[in-house]
Enzyme design. Structure first.
Site, PDB file in Angstrom:
ATOM      1  N   VAL A 189       0.820  -1.215   0.000  1.00 21.27           N
ATOM      2  CA  VAL A 189       0.000   0.000   0.000  1.00 21.27           C
ATOM      3  C   VAL A 189       0.854   1.266   0.000  1.00 21.27           C
ATOM      4  O   VAL A 189       0.603   2.202  -0.760  1.00 21.27           O
ATOM      5  CB  VAL A 189      -0.911   0.020   1.246  1.00 21.27           C
ATOM      6  CG1 VAL A 189      -2.045   0.981   1.038  1.00 21.27           C
ATOM      7  CG2 VAL A 189      -1.431  -1.350   1.563  1.00 21.27           C
ATOM      8  N   ALA A 325      -6.243   2.293  10.363  1.00 22.56           N
ATOM      9  CA  ALA A 325      -6.705   3.243  11.372  1.00 22.56           C
ATOM     10  C   ALA A 325      -8.120   2.912  11.848  1.00 22.56           C
ATOM     11  O   ALA A 325      -8.395   2.894  13.056  1.00 22.56           O
ATOM     12  CB  ALA A 325      -6.658   4.660  10.797  1.00 22.56           C
ATOM     13  N   HIS A 449     -29.423   8.981 -10.367  1.00 23.29           N
ATOM     14  CA  HIS A 449     -28.820   8.972 -11.698  1.00 23.29           C
ATOM     15  C   HIS A 449     -28.461  10.393 -12.105  1.00 23.29           C
ATOM     16  O   HIS A 449     -29.269  11.291 -11.918  1.00 23.29           O
ATOM     17  CB  HIS A 449     -29.793   8.388 -12.726  1.00 23.29           C
ATOM     18  CG  HIS A 449     -29.260   8.477 -14.124  1.00 23.29           C
ATOM     19  ND1 HIS A 449     -28.284   7.633 -14.588  1.00 23.29           N
ATOM     20  CD2 HIS A 449     -29.541   9.346 -15.143  1.00 23.29           C
ATOM     21  CE1 HIS A 449     -27.991   7.960 -15.844  1.00 23.29           C
ATOM     22  NE2 HIS A 449     -28.745   8.999 -16.194  1.00 23.29           N
TER      23      HIS A 449
END
Ligand code: FAD
Ligand code: NAD
Length: 471
Positions: A189, A325, A449
């Site tokens: 990461v 976290a 939408h």
């Protein structure tokens, strides 16, 4: 000696959240943290606020804007002739966000009447906590203790940090110049997020990864697509790379590594070592407390975060589970509730994972590979952002949503997203899975939408081959 109902060691997202919930329950609460900022003032918030989640996301946002102006604006008919990078201002902005948020924690502590101690804390026998700062020692006593000491970057035996050319993630959040050639060990990461930041700002980034696979914990198809997008962005990857030797000089570093049996050599301006993190447990307790710590340095806890000592709990990066976290914070709330005498539970099966690259990666629950491995029969629905109107309007059409649901019960078992705003979209999956929803529940839900979320709707419909906008 000052006495408290609860003493928390560590004011990272695990510890400070636990402290606030303890105080909310009427417990007399103290929180000890040793983090000091550059002015020597207390800076609660731990890794997350000081050198983790927040500063990295500030730089990811800034660098993404720089990248968009350079590469995406022209397609919208916006031409910017001269785009200049002012790295000092970018860093100043990031630092201000950190200062604002860390001082916000102190404000929250005061508002909740939490006694904030600064210094290195050590758990002694009988729930005594010794606090040391600048040669002075103070001892306080608690009825219950929560250990939340967090973690720090792991150092490799043959590659020690010198914090100039061989750097950790904290150093890499504060470079004062864009490195021309940046090496990163580890395609996890941190390697991906910080590699993206500096690549966008102009570095030539080379990643050296020991494993043969990219993101082995993620959905295979998603990882494959993400890797190809990152490569197009300019990140260079070397898998199966075995770093053998590094030779740092004043302003550069030579890295020797083995790749497919052949010896290679590369010269970088900086080398970030991002090979995982180590729990901060070396001096967390006196030996005679008998606190159990495993071989990896993590404090041993049960499913309710209780250690082997009565009324001593441990949470966050210093215990088993992902180093995230939000996982630490929720453990903090669970433990605080237990101490206050309430029912408490944490569903570890619905922890979301996010990688804040562009596009983002986010998932919750199990992958197809894991389901196959444990013999679970499942249906899969998938929908590409390329067929989503909002993604088209934004020009962000990469990636897809995949939903995996139990073949018999239709219960959602995993959701995997590669795409714009995946970090926000995944929250819908977490809520749905927390409520044990079926894919049909999402399929029958009404979505605005045009929105990126409609891709979740379509993927849910696709579990039963009913997606509308899929040929
Ligand atoms: P920490 O945040 O490490 O806090 C522990 C605190 O305890 C520190 O302040 C430390 O000084 C203090 N302490 C330790 N020992 C003592 C002692 N003996 N006495 C007194 N004080 C002590 N996670 C995410 O979920 N999302 C992200 O986007 C994300 N991005 C990240 C980016 C980077 C670059 C890094 C490095 C990490 C990132 N993480 C992210 C991981 C996240 O920061 C950690 O999982 C999280 O901070 C762990 O919280 P914690 O409270 O357990 O520990
Ligand atoms: P990581 O575990 O994500 O990745 C480390 C990588 O280094 C792995 O791919 C591993 O195979 C590789 N590696 C290990 N030893 C190596 C070696 N000798 N040579 C080459 N490659 C090697 O760890 P990280 O990237 O350092 O991140 C640390 C932690 O911080 C993670 O657990 C993560 O959860 C947390 N974090 C989270 C976020 C987020 O949630 N967005 C962001 C940053 C960090």
């Amino acid at each position: 000696m000052q006495q408290f109902d609860v003493i928390i060691i560590g004011a990272g997202p695990a510890g400070y959240v636990a402290a606030i919930r303890c105080a909310q329950s009427g417990l007399k609460t103290a929180c000890v943290d040793k983090w000091l900022n550059q002015d020597g003032k207390p800076s609660p918030g731990g890794t997350c606020l000081n050198v983790g989640c927040i500063p990295s996301k500030a730089l990811l946002e800034s660098s993404a804007l720089f990248d968009q102006v350079n590469n995406d604006y022209a397609a919208h008919g916006i031409n910017c002739e001269t785009v200049e990078l002012d790295l000092a201002t970018m860093m100043k902005r990031k630092n201000k966000i950190v200062t604002d948020l860390t001082s916000g924690i102190s404000t929250l502590f005061s508002a909740n009447k939490i006694k904030q101690f600064t210094g290195h804390a050590k758990l002694l026998k009988d729930k005594l906590v010794e606090i040391q700062l600048n040669g002075k020692t103070e001892t306080i006593k608690g009825v219950s203790i929560i250990l939340a000491p967090g973690s720090t970057p792991r150092e490799l035996d043959n590659i020690k940090f010198n914090h100039t050319t061989i750097v950790d993630s904290s150093d890499a959040l504060s470079f004062n110049k864009v490195p021309e050639k940046l090496g990163i060990i580890g395609s996890g990461v941190i390697g991906l997020e910080l590699g993206s930041v500096w690549n966008r700002l102009g570095s030539e980034v080379t990643i050296l990864e020991a494993l043969p696979d990219f993101l082995p914990g993620a959905d295979k198809k998603l990882a494959r697509q993400a890797l190809s997008l990152y490569k197009k962005q300019g990140l260079q990857f070397n898998f199966n790379a075995l770093v053998k030797n590094v030779a740092p000089e004043k302003n550069k570093i030579t890295v020797e590594f083995e790749l497919k049996g052949e010896n290679n050599k590369m010269v970088f301006d900086k080398l970030i070592v991002a090979v995982g993190r180590q729990a901060n447990t070396l001096s967390i307790c006196a030996e005679d407390t008998g606190l159990e710590i495993d071989k990896q340095g993590k404090i041993v806890v049960n499913e309710k975060c209780l250690t082997n000592l009565p009324r001593v709990y441990a949470i966050g990066d210093a215990v088993r589970g992902p180093m995230l976290a939000h996982k630490g914070s929720e453990e903090g709330i669970m433990v605080a509730n237990i101490i206050a005498g309430h029912y408490a539970h944490l569903n570890y099966d619905t922890i979301p994972f996010v990688i804040y690259t562009h596009p983002e990666i986010a998932w919750c629950g199990l992958t197809e590979e894991q389901l196959k491995q444990n013999g679970t029969q499942y249906n899969s629905g998938q929908f590409s952002f390329a067929a989503n109107g909002r993604a088209r309007a934004a020009g962000q059409t990469h990636g897809f949503v995949k939903i995996l649901a139990d073949k018999k019960t239709d219960r959602i078992l995993g959701v995997h997203i590669l795409g714009e705003q995946a970090s926000e979209l995944i929250a819908q999956a977490v809520v749905a899975m927390e409520f044990n929803s079926s894919s049909e529940d999402l399929a029958m839900t009404l979505y605005a939408h045009p929105s990126l979320s409609e891709s979740i709707h379509e993927a849910a419909l696709d579990v039963n081959n009913q997606a509308i906008h899929k040929a």
